[in-house]
Write an enzyme that holds these catalytic residues in place. Structure first.
Site, PDB file in Angstrom:
ATOM      1  N   GLY A 186      43.747  33.923  40.283  1.00  0.00           N
ATOM      2  CA  GLY A 186      42.963  34.598  39.070  1.00  0.00           C
ATOM      3  C   GLY A 186      42.106  33.576  38.438  1.00  0.00           C
ATOM      4  N   TYR A 221      52.326  45.132  22.275  1.00  0.00           N
ATOM      5  CA  TYR A 221      52.432  44.116  23.280  1.00  0.00           C
ATOM      6  C   TYR A 221      53.697  43.323  23.691  1.00  0.00           C
ATOM      7  CZ  TYR A 221      50.478  40.275  25.893  1.00  0.00           C
ATOM      8  OH  TYR A 221      50.228  39.288  27.078  1.00  0.00           O
ATOM      9  N   GLY A 241      38.817  34.665  32.211  1.00  0.00           N
ATOM     10  CA  GLY A 241      39.596  34.350  31.169  1.00  0.00           C
ATOM     11  C   GLY A 241      40.076  33.122  31.121  1.00  0.00           C
ATOM     12  N   TYR A 242      41.624  32.915  31.337  1.00  0.00           N
ATOM     13  CA  TYR A 242      42.327  31.684  31.140  1.00  0.00           C
ATOM     14  C   TYR A 242      42.467  31.196  32.541  1.00  0.00           C
ATOM     15  CZ  TYR A 242      43.781  31.706  26.333  1.00  0.00           C
ATOM     16  OH  TYR A 242      43.695  31.874  25.009  1.00  0.00           O
ATOM     17  N   ALA A 285      46.062  39.353  35.822  1.00  0.00           N
ATOM     18  CA  ALA A 285      46.058  40.607  34.853  1.00  0.00           C
ATOM     19  C   ALA A 285      45.492  41.699  35.931  1.00  0.00           C
ATOM     20  CB  ALA A 285      45.394  40.461  33.721  1.00  0.00           C
ATOM     21  N   THR A 310      39.008  38.261  26.004  1.00  0.00           N
ATOM     22  CA  THR A 310      39.196  38.442  27.645  1.00  0.00           C
ATOM     23  C   THR A 310      38.845  40.081  27.741  1.00  0.00           C
ATOM     24  OG1 THR A 310      41.427  38.701  27.828  1.00  0.00           O
ATOM     25  CG2 THR A 310      40.696  36.249  27.756  1.00  0.00           C
TER      26      THR A 310
END
Length: 404
Positions: free
Chosen positions: A52, A243, A56-57, A145, A284
């Protein structure tokens, strides 16, 4: 070469095109912002895999790994290239920029484009580790994700959903109209039903992370002392119903349970570790899809200002712990916590007060909306300082190649 003048075209938080020069500059800015190690790593550089790696992260993990920890290795992501009608995805352009930075820094980094959930990609990565990187992998960061996952064993396609569990959730959320004016709305999300929880866990839980470890271990590629971290999030009580207490929270709980299983196994077999890393809030592409998160993040920035720690700084701290430059700092559940700046009691109290008072008429005074709007645009290469958006830009940027 296809050159175009690109302006943002979007429906809400969904952008139709990305700006290659803006994406490149964004990656360069992240690289500059990442702190260098106090003492450069000595000896043979560790080999790392980031799953990934384009957004983002995961992107922050890749850049911080290169600069802070001095790693070499492999990044895996799933992006779409340019067509006659559309630009490539932003992650495509960010990956090309990351490859150039790695090359300039003298790091051997291979960036692969494909389905990380597939066994074919796992085989491709294992082959690269074996033939190009000496048959040993020191670190693996898992940051995926995704909306769906195909089970390699059964062929079943699982789809993740963002729903509360047990009851309908009503929450405030932030939207922007066609002119960019902010509006605070209340949205209602129906509860999970049928196998929604199981489907979401199958996509976003720890199953694929464990499958990666099993696959690489089966090929004898895990180095002594191998460490792995899966990136996670807890967040505020203000967003918990949709969440952490919702379907995605069930997946995160499964991810953390998987970490405990893997940690015991790796400790026994290679003297290694497996942890989850709980990161702080950031804008993100994934987070903007979650009801309430946009408003919450804008309010959090309104409270913290520049005290909102960017992902690349958080991931630099994670790499320090994974490589042993700093001791592992775990909470009672065995998780690395990088979200202290966000969840401090005084910060959460201030955000909660602003949340209570947030209305369309007041939100501009309570949240940093200019920052939030620009952060969303920067995800796609727009609103990046230093870019001339009136100039044509080449959109047919190739994916960085590699040879065994």
């Amino acid at each position: 070469m296809n050159e175009r003048v690109l302006t943002p075209r979007n429906r809400g938080f969904l952008f139709l095109d990305s700006h290659p020069a803006g994406c490149r500059q964004l990656v360069a800015d992240m690289w500059e912002a990442c702190p260098a190690p106090a003492v450069p790593p000595a000896g043979d550089r560790p080999v790392a895999l980031v799953i990934g790696s384009s957004a983002g992260y995961g992107l922050a993990a890749t850049l911080a790994g290169l600069k802070r920890a001095g790693v070499r290795g492999i990044g895996v992501s799933f992006e779409k290239g340019p067509t006659a009608r559309r630009t490539a995805t932003a992650g495509w352009y960010r990956t090309a920029a990351t490859a150039d930075i790695a090359r300039a820094a003298g790091r051997d980094l291979v960036l692969l484009n494909g389905d990380a959930f597939s066994d074919a990609m796992k085989d491709q990565v294992a082959d690269l580790v074996e033939r190009r990187f000496g048959g040993r992998l020191d670190h693996l960061v898992y940051s995926v994700a995704a909306p769906r996952r195909t089970d390699p064993d059964t062929g079943a396609v699982h789809a993740s959903v963002l729903k509360p569990i047990g009851r309908t959730n009503r929450t405030k959320t932030l939207v922007f109209d066609e002119e960019g004016a902010p509006e605070v709305r209340e949205v209602e999300t129906a509860p999970a039903e049928g196998d929604d929880v199981e489907q979401t866990v199958a996509v976003m839980g720890g199953t694929d992370w464990e499958r990666w470890i099993d696959h690489l271990a089966g090929r004898g590629l895990l180095a002594d002392g191998f460490s792995t971290a899966a990136l996670s999030y807890i967040g505020s009580s203000l967003t918990a119903a949709i969440y952490r207490q919702g379907t995605i929270g069930a997946a995160k709980a499964h991810l953390e349970a998987t970490a405990r299983v893997l940690d015991e196994r790796l400790g026994r077999t290679v003297g290694g570790r497996a942890v989850t890393s709980v990161n702080g809030a950031a804008v993100t592409q994934s987070s903007t899809a979650i009801p309430g998160i946009a408003l919450y993040t804008g309010l959090l920035r309104g409270v913290l200002g520049d005290g909102l720690v960017p992902p690349v700084h958080q991931l630099a701290a994670l790499w320090d712990q994974l490589t042993g430059a700093a001791p592992l700092d775990l909470d009672a559940d065995g998780r690395i916590r990088l979200d202290g700046f966000e969840l401090a009691d005084d910060v959460q109290a201030a955000v909660a007060e602003r949340w209570e008072n947030a209305r369309t008429a007041t939100v501009a005074d309570l949240a940093d909306l200019d920052w939030f709007r620009d952060e969303v645009r920067r995800l796609h290469g727009f609103s990046v300082p230093g870019i001339d958006y009136t100039a044509p830009v080449a959109t047919d940027v190739p994916w960085p190649g590699h040879t065994l």
